[in-house]
Design an enzyme around this catalytic site. Structure first.
Site, PDB file in Angstrom:
ATOM      1  N   GLU A  31       0.873  -1.173   0.000  1.00 10.33           N
ATOM      2  CA  GLU A  31       0.000   0.000   0.000  1.00 10.33           C
ATOM      3  C   GLU A  31       0.908   1.220   0.000  1.00 10.33           C
ATOM      4  O   GLU A  31       1.534   1.539   1.005  1.00 10.33           O
ATOM      5  CB  GLU A  31      -0.926  -0.018   1.216  1.00 10.33           C
ATOM      6  CG  GLU A  31      -1.969   1.078   1.208  1.00 10.33           C
ATOM      7  CD  GLU A  31      -1.688   2.130   2.249  1.00 10.33           C
ATOM      8  OE1 GLU A  31      -1.250   3.245   1.860  1.00 10.33           O
ATOM      9  OE2 GLU A  31      -1.888   1.848   3.430  1.00 10.33           O
ATOM     10  N   CYS A  37      -1.417   8.746   3.497  1.00 16.05           N
ATOM     11  CA  CYS A  37      -1.333   8.134   2.171  1.00 16.05           C
ATOM     12  C   CYS A  37      -2.592   8.390   1.366  1.00 16.05           C
ATOM     13  O   CYS A  37      -2.581   8.270   0.140  1.00 16.05           O
ATOM     14  CB  CYS A  37      -1.068   6.638   2.295  1.00 16.05           C
ATOM     15  SG  CYS A  37      -2.278   5.771   3.314  1.00 16.05           S
TER      16      CYS A  37
END
Length: 681
Positions: A255, A294
């Protein structure tokens, strides 16, 4: 100066040497050091596989879920100490809430998910497949916990959530974990793991912690292990290409940070509520965690004719953001996680400024409350403008991991879709619009390049969780640059830590292996009616074959009058030419009701407390007046229910496989009925 400890082999062990210094992001003072030098990584992995894994694999999904719930409740008793440490990472109270209580919330979410799994250590996956005409050979899929360990390499921005959101999933699956948080904020992760260890809730070997470098850890993983990585795309690709990982085909879920975007719909004007929703969402995503997420918004796409208005509105909104010491109640944005991060963000902004201009904020100065910019890693929110987004690659490729975002114009929704795709894969995108048509075009047009999409308008504004909030039961991840992986996702995430096995054999054998009755397997006839048995006494496969009941036209007429269902197929005088039926046909629900009358143990009080529902009800053949039906009623599966209060009746849910046949022994209906059954003790 204190040195962080590593939780390895069931003990707290400091690494060798001085280690990497760790600093208070607000004051710049050194608070600890961290090192993993001298740690035997191979031994840590082996301990997880040989001690933690067998202990977890013996537990059922329900036992693991209750373990997660107990852990969440325990951690909630120590929130104050976690918050005090979190402030030293530069996080405000609101930032820390997302990290700490958001992480604990993931434990609760996966604890509740236990109810969707059987009360077994493993589970079937999907539907069965009959592989022979005589139904003596069949296939199914079984999910078994992997015999390895989950290795989690996490980012610095969420030292608590990053750990808890991952271990909640692997622990429910029955797999232990080794967590390697980013070193600079690992002091907060260490504090949480210390409380977990002290609680004694997890089995030995279920969780280990490395505060410092991963060293040669990845050189010792094997085929049963699973690796997850959260961080930069470049670091992730480097780790993923480890020759040992490639040679052993070790699953690697990444990720990575991505150039997430938000789109203002062409329909939205400054006088609409969606306009304020859009401005608020951008401001929140730029300033929460000082933009160190993120999922933060990096690209802002707005219609060309609204560019100036959005610029002015965003400037006013960002100007209301007070920056400084997170311990000061007036502060709404804290510092970055450290000086190294601040310098990295500035370097990336310089790359963006080669093709964009700064329209809000300053690279060199920031007004602070109760803080010193020469000591803490503070930074002003920075809003950039790029008026030629199709002609500049940097704005779609360079990420400044801080309170930085770039405003860009588009001409049509097709342009917005094309611009979103230039990010080459993102974790999340949002469109703010009141137009269903625009929302549909954007989602279908850009959806393959994103892991999650939020359609935001006034209808859902009050309840929506926000652009940057991954949810436990939804997939978190994205294609391309975002890593190509998936985290969380409810039951989907649990399956990442389990081996899907195709099993073939007779229905009796598949029943014995799975502990779930399979169609065609032999049943057992108990000495008494199954409804007379307590939950503990019932066995999967206990079966009752009922007597027959004649279906008459009067039955059908009475049911039509009682239910009000006068569908033409249930009426005698219907002309059935061109229909699927020969003559008056019985209601499917009438057949199901009569079936219940056949299999229910009538008049006598028994351990069955109530009917809990019907699943997978199908009517497979018309039933006409004159037909005789009977039922084969089989105990399919059992699931214990825990007591909610001391006064609660001890009980469980029993699933019954109900097969309804006519006088030719052909099936006319099938269903799974759920009953709540009292336990004897």
């Amino acid at each position: 100066m204190s040195k962080l400890e590593n939780y390895i082999l069931g003990k707290w062990i400091p690494g060798d040497g001085d280690g990497q210094p760790l600093f208070n992001a607000v004051t710049g003072e050194q608070i600890a050091s961290a090192t993993t030098n001298g740690i035997d990584m191979a031994a840590a992995l082996q301990y997880a596989r040989t001690v933690g894994n067998p202990a977890l694999r013996k537990m059922t999904f329900h036992e693991r879920g209750l373990m997660l719930r107990a852990l969440a409740l325990h951690l909630r008793n120590h929130l104050d100490s976690f918050y005090q440490l979190s402030y030293k990472t530069g996080a405000t109270k609101a930032d820390s809430w997302v990290d700490i209580e958001g992480g604990i919330g993931n434990l609760f979410a996966y604890a509740s998910l236990r109810r969707k799994f059987p009360d077994q250590p493993y589970c079937l996956d999907g539907e069965y497949h009959s592989l022979g005409k005589a139904n003596t050979f069949m296939g199914h899929h079984l999910l078994l916990p992997k015999e390895g360990v989950a290795v989690h390499i996490n980012a610095f921005n969420f030292p608590v959530w990053g750990m808890l959101e991952k271990i909640a999933v692997n622990l429910l699956a029955g797999v232990p974990a080794i967590v390697k948080p980013a070193t600079i904020t690992s002091f907060l992760t260490e504090a949480v793991v210390k409380e977990i260890a002290l609680s004694g809730i997890l089995p030995n070997g279920a969780l280990q912690l490395l505060c410092g470098s991963a060293g040669d850890l990845l050189n010792h993983v094997n085929e049963q292990d699973v690796i997850t990585f959260t961080g930069s795309a470049s670091t992730g690709q480097l780790l993923k290409s480890n020759p040992h990982i490639l040679a052993s085909n070790v699953p690697f879920t990444m990720e990575a940070d991505s150039l997430n975007c938000i789109v203002l719909g062409e329909d939205v004007t400054p006088d609409m509520p969606e306009w304020d929703i859009f401005i608020k969402e951008v401001r929140r995503e730029m300033t929460t965690k000082s933009g160190q997420k993120c999922t933060a918004i990096r690209r802002i796409f707005v219609p060309q004719n609204k560019l100036e208005d959005v610029h002015l509105s965003l400037g006013k909104a960002l100007a209301q953001t007070t920056i400084g010491n997170p311990l000061n109640e007036k502060v709404r944005m804290g510092s970055l996680a450290g000086e190294a991060q601040r310098q990295e963000v500035k370097a990336q902004v310089q790359k963006l400024l080669a093709s964009s201009q700064l329209i809000y904020g300053s690279l060199d100065s920031v007004e602070l409350i109760d803080a010193d910019n020469t000591k803490g890693a503070f930074m002003s929110p920075l809003l950039l403008l790029n008026e030629q987004p199709f002609n500049n690659k940097a704005v779609h490729e360079v990420e400044a991991f801080g309170p930085v975002s770039t405003l860009m114009p588009y001409q049509s929704i097709d342009d917005a879709v094309a611009l979103a795709k230039l990010g080459k894969g993102s974790l999340v995108s949002t469109i703010v619009t009141a137009s269903q048509e625009l929302a549909r075009k954007y989602v279908l047009g850009a959806g393959t390049w994103h892991g999650r999409m939020l359609i935001l308008n006034n209808d859902c504004a009050r309840e929506n969780t926000g652009h940057g909030s991954p949810l436990p039961l939804l997939v978190h991840g994205g294609p391309g640059r975002a890593g190509g992986g998936e985290e969380m996702g409810g039951m989907r995430g649990v399956k990442h830590y389990m081996q899907r096995l195709a099993i073939q054999g007779s229905p009796d054998m598949i029943t014995a292996v799975s502990h779930v009755y399979q169609p065609g397997a032999k049943g057992r006839t108990p000495a008494v009616h199954p409804f007379q048995l307590y939950f503990e006494e019932l066995q999967v496969g206990d079966q009752l074959v009922t007597g027959k009941r004649l279906i008459t036209a009067e039955d059908i007429d009475h049911f039509a009058n009682l239910s009000g269902d006068h569908f033409y197929a249930h009426l005698k005088d219907t002309d059935f030419t061109g229909t699927m039926f020969e003559k008056q046909v019985a209601h499917g629900y009438l057949i199901m009701s009569i079936a219940a009358g056949l299999f229910v143990d009538s008049y006598r009080k028994n351990p069955v407390l109530l009917n809990y529902g019907i699943d997978e009800l199908r009517f497979t053949k018309p039933v006409y007046p004159g037909a005789e039906i009977y039922v084969r009623f089989t105990c399919k599966e059992k699931t214990v229910q825990e007591k909610k209060t001391e006064e609660d009746i001890p009980k469980g849910i029993v699933k019954w496989y109900v097969e309804i046949f006519d006088e030719t022994d052909e099936p006319v209906g099938v269903a799974t009925i759920l009953t709540m059954v009292k336990k004897k003790y």
